[in-house]
Motif scaffolding. Structure first.
Motif, PDB file in Angstrom:
ATOM      1  N   THR A  49       3.637   9.759   0.525  1.00  0.00           N
ATOM      2  CA  THR A  49       4.993  10.017   1.021  1.00  0.00           C
ATOM      3  C   THR A  49       5.602   8.742   1.256  1.00  0.00           C
ATOM      4  OG1 THR A  49       4.407  10.363   3.359  1.00  0.00           O
ATOM      5  CG2 THR A  49       4.813  12.159   2.114  1.00  0.00           C
TER       6      THR A  49
ATOM      7  N   THR B 293       0.946  -1.356   0.107  1.00  0.00           N
ATOM      8  CA  THR B 293       0.143   0.049   0.032  1.00  0.00           C
ATOM      9  C   THR B 293       0.744   1.246  -0.059  1.00  0.00           C
ATOM     10  OG1 THR B 293      -0.226   0.185   2.384  1.00  0.00           O
ATOM     11  CG2 THR B 293      -1.822  -1.086   1.235  1.00  0.00           C
TER      12      THR B 293
ATOM     13  N   THR C  53       1.215   5.781   0.560  1.00  0.00           N
ATOM     14  CA  THR C  53       0.399   7.149   0.855  1.00  0.00           C
ATOM     15  C   THR C  53       1.380   8.092  -0.014  1.00  0.00           C
ATOM     16  OG1 THR C  53       2.114   7.752   2.467  1.00  0.00           O
ATOM     17  CG2 THR C  53       0.234   6.506   3.413  1.00  0.00           C
TER      18      THR C  53
END
Length: 126
Positions: A106, A102, A104
């Protein structure tokens, strides 16, 4: 919109519009040059590219589950491989615990490292 611009001509013209009538198109070329110049200035001052772009990152990880991206923000990952073995995205089944990765904007997170160790590492040793 030129490559690397942080906004587009239509948005700038909408922001500059002060009344009911549309902003005239007589200065479109000047506004476009100003958008490009301002975008370049901002990104040079920041010391990094902010505009959306494609990146290829080849990294040596530390063996952990998290890896910070060198170029942010990340909006999509085309592919991920570890020692030549393709790693799929984690299943979007709502639990958030499927094997794979997964991310994000960043960082990248590997999920279910136990499964990775059991299934992938033996293949890498062959």
């Amino acid at each position: 919109m030129a490559y690397g611009d942080l906004t587009n001509l239509a948005d700038v013209k909408a922001w500059l519009q002060t009344g009911q009538s549309p902003f005239p198109s007589t200065d479109d070329l000047l506004l476009q040059r100003l958008i490009t110049a301002a975008s370049d200035f901002i990104q040079n001052w920041l010391g990094r590219q902010v505009a959306a772009s494609d990146w290829l990152e080849v990294r040596d990880g530390t063996g952990g589950q998290l890896l910070a991206f060198a170029n942010i923000p990340v909006t999509a990952i085309l592919s991920l491989s570890i020692d030549g073995l393709a790693i799929p995205p984690a299943a979007a089944d709502g639990t958030g615990f499927g094997a794979g990765y997964t991310f994000t904007p960043t960082e990248l997170a590997l999920r279910s490292m136990r499964l990775f160790a059991e299934r992938v590492m033996p293949k890498l040793r062959e």
